[in-house]
Design an enzyme around this catalytic site. Structure first.
Site, PDB file in Angstrom:
ATOM      1  CB  SER A 105      -0.890   0.002   1.251  1.00  0.00           C
ATOM      2  OG  SER A 105      -1.473   1.275   1.442  1.00  0.00           O
ATOM      3  CD  GLN A 124      -2.902   1.567  -2.928  1.00  0.00           C
ATOM      4  OE1 GLN A 124      -2.313   1.503  -1.864  1.00  0.00           O
ATOM      5  NE2 GLN A 124      -3.595   2.638  -3.287  1.00  0.00           N
ATOM      6  CE1 TYR A 126      -6.298   4.571  -2.000  1.00  0.00           C
ATOM      7  CE2 TYR A 126      -4.748   4.257  -0.207  1.00  0.00           C
ATOM      8  CZ  TYR A 126      -5.971   3.979  -0.813  1.00  0.00           C
ATOM      9  OH  TYR A 126      -6.839   3.119  -0.206  1.00  0.00           O
ATOM     10  CB  THR A 152      -6.486   2.602  -5.166  1.00  0.00           C
ATOM     11  OG1 THR A 152      -5.777   1.386  -4.955  1.00  0.00           O
ATOM     12  CG2 THR A 152      -7.852   2.505  -4.498  1.00  0.00           C
ATOM     13  NE  ARG A 161     -13.335   3.489   5.098  1.00  0.00           N
ATOM     14  CZ  ARG A 161     -12.091   3.462   4.654  1.00  0.00           C
ATOM     15  NH1 ARG A 161     -11.105   3.248   5.496  1.00  0.00           N
ATOM     16  NH2 ARG A 161     -11.833   3.616   3.373  1.00  0.00           N
ATOM     17  CE  LYS A 228      -7.791  -2.671  -4.023  1.00  0.00           C
ATOM     18  NZ  LYS A 228      -8.313  -1.663  -3.097  1.00  0.00           N
ATOM     19  CG  HIS A 252     -11.566   0.619  -0.909  1.00  0.00           C
ATOM     20  ND1 HIS A 252     -10.705   1.254  -1.748  1.00  0.00           N
ATOM     21  CD2 HIS A 252     -10.948   0.633   0.315  1.00  0.00           C
ATOM     22  CE1 HIS A 252      -9.637   1.665  -1.094  1.00  0.00           C
ATOM     23  NE2 HIS A 252      -9.752   1.283   0.173  1.00  0.00           N
ATOM     24  NE  ARG A 255     -11.283  -0.272   4.746  1.00  0.00           N
ATOM     25  CZ  ARG A 255     -11.107  -0.396   6.064  1.00  0.00           C
ATOM     26  NH1 ARG A 255     -11.845  -1.250   6.727  1.00  0.00           N
ATOM     27  NH2 ARG A 255     -10.199   0.307   6.693  1.00  0.00           N
ATOM     28  CG  ASP A 283     -10.836  -6.064  -3.737  1.00  0.00           C
ATOM     29  OD1 ASP A 283     -11.951  -5.520  -3.816  1.00  0.00           O
ATOM     30  OD2 ASP A 283      -9.792  -5.427  -3.538  1.00  0.00           O
ATOM     31  CB  ILE A 286     -12.176 -13.139  -1.328  1.00  0.00           C
ATOM     32  CG1 ILE A 286     -12.571 -12.639  -2.729  1.00  0.00           C
ATOM     33  CG2 ILE A 286     -11.494 -14.512  -1.377  1.00  0.00           C
ATOM     34  CD1 ILE A 286     -13.423 -13.573  -3.547  1.00  0.00           C
ATOM     35  NE  ARG A 287     -14.224 -11.671   4.974  1.00  0.00           N
ATOM     36  CZ  ARG A 287     -13.766 -10.695   4.172  1.00  0.00           C
ATOM     37  NH1 ARG A 287     -12.974 -10.965   3.147  1.00  0.00           N
ATOM     38  NH2 ARG A 287     -14.070  -9.440   4.418  1.00  0.00           N
ATOM     39  NE  ARG A 307     -13.062  -5.268   6.315  1.00  0.00           N
ATOM     40  CZ  ARG A 307     -13.674  -4.858   5.196  1.00  0.00           C
ATOM     41  NH1 ARG A 307     -13.806  -5.688   4.171  1.00  0.00           N
ATOM     42  NH2 ARG A 307     -14.157  -3.634   5.116  1.00  0.00           N
TER      43      ARG A 307
END
Ligand code: FNR
Length: 356
Positions: A105, A124, A126, A152, A161, A228, A252, A255, A283, A286-287, A307
């Site tokens: 990131s 990634q 920003y 992104t 949030r 992304k 995201h 988020r 994405d 996905i778990r 996460r």
């Protein structure tokens, strides 16, 4: 320690402060999109094939010149020292050992060069207000050997949030954006009505970034360029026209824009719009290995996992978590009668007819 990848959330909950848990788990607004990601992935069905003569499925693939042991990458996630003192270094080492790329990131809490030195990484980006800082990050990523640049585009400002607002969340003194020295003060100072991390984003990020900037970025790097945060197929086409080699269909992780569709619902139209002109990743939500296989069946080349890997990082179980994910991908392929990912892409997909 965990029987499924999803189990790490409850394991980590026992060791993390509530504000950090909420920062990781939370979504924006009423968290509708956050919930939708899971509910929609759960509703996807795949019709298995039988008598396929497969004993050991081939889970490997190559994505934009990078070899992957399974169609997954570690999603770019900010400030991983919040979860563990070794943060990004620990997770990046584990992903190298597991044979999948780690996406660094912009807001990593170790310098990108230090992380890239641990194994195959992508960077990634920003979009920051200061173009010279953007250009220098792009050069640093190439210099450090990153295999691709992932820009992104769904954070003109940070989504609101509410968990972070209500917790008056600030970064602890020992966690900062290590790639952006001198630009991180706000992230440590509580401001009423806005989280400190959001305040930092507002001051550092360029909200009016546009397709022209993407075209400029294309000229500024020879690395494969991945965009992304795409949900609309028209934006996917536009990204291809601007020279993108890949797009990540992503909200995201719920988020950013609350009310956006589940990423898995947006995937098919994007795949149809870009055809073979670029790679399509996915994405958000996905778990499990089964979710990875569902995404590939619906047209994704690979997924980013978010996460669950941060929860595993908090309990020093990232090696175990990535091994578990690979086993889940393998088992799902075996049960669906798929020798390789091309066979997964050929499965018949559907939707459960009962509400999930
Ligand atoms: C993120 N995400 C993110 N994305 C990005 O492009 N740059 C970043 O710095 C971050 N930081 C970040 C921090 C945390 C704590 C989370 C949970 C997420 C978004 C991330 O890359 C990915 O899109 C989502 O996490 C995917 O959803 P799941 O798998 O977490 O549900």
């Amino acid at each position: 320690m965990a029987d499924t990848l999803a189990d790490y959330e409850s394991v980590a909950a026992a060791v993390l402060p509530v504000a950090v848990r909420d920062f990781v788990a939370g979504g924006s607004g009423s968290e509708t999109t956050l919930r939708l990601n899971r509910a929609t992935l759960d509703s996807v069905t795949l019709t298995p094939r039988v008598l396929a003569g497969v004993a050991e499925p081939d889970t490997t693939c190559t994505l934009l010149g990078t070899d992957l042991s399974m169609p997954a990458l570690v999603a770019p996630m900010a400030y991983q020292r919040l979860l563990h003192p070794e943060g990004e270094l620990l997770l990046a080492r584990a992903s190298a050992d597991a044979g999948i790329p780690y996406v660094i990131s912009t807001l990593s809490s170790y310098p990108l060069e230090k992380i890239a030195a641990t194994g195959p990484s992508w960077f990634q980006l920003y979009w920051l207000r200061d173009r010279t800082v953007v250009a220098s990050l792009v050069d640093r990523a190439a210099e450090a050997g990153c295999g691709a640049l992932m820009v992104t585009v769904d954070v003109p400002v940070m989504g609101r949030r509410l968990r972070d607002v209500r917790n008056a969340f600030t970064l602890p003194a020992d966690v900062a954006a290590a790639n952006l020295v001198d630009m991180t003060t706000e992230a440590h100072v509580a401001v009423p009505g806005i989280s400190a991390v959001a305040a930092h984003t507002t001051s550092a990020f360029e909200p009016a970034v546009s397709w022209r900037d993407l075209e400029w970025l294309r000229t500024a790097t020879e690395l494969p360029l991945v965009v992304k945060g795409i949900l609309d197929p028209r934006d996917a086409r536009r990204a291809v026209e601007a020279g993108a080699d890949g797009v990540v269909v992503s909200n995201h992780g719920g988020r950013q824009f609350d009310g956006a569709p589940a990423s898995i619902d947006a995937l098919g139209p994007v795949v149809d719009a870009v055809g073979n002109d670029c790679s399509v990743l996915l994405d958000s939500g996905i778990r499990s290995g089964l979710d990875v296989v569902k995404a590939v069946a619906l047209g994704a080349s690979a997924v980013l996992v978010g996460r669950p890997l941060l929860w595993a990082l908090a309990v020093e179980a990232v090696d175990e978590a990535l091994a578990l994910l690979r086993r889940e991908v393998r088992d799902a392929m075996l049960l669906a009668g798929c020798a390789d990912l091309a066979a997964v892409a050929g499965l018949t997909t559907g939707r459960a007819s009962w509400p999930t």
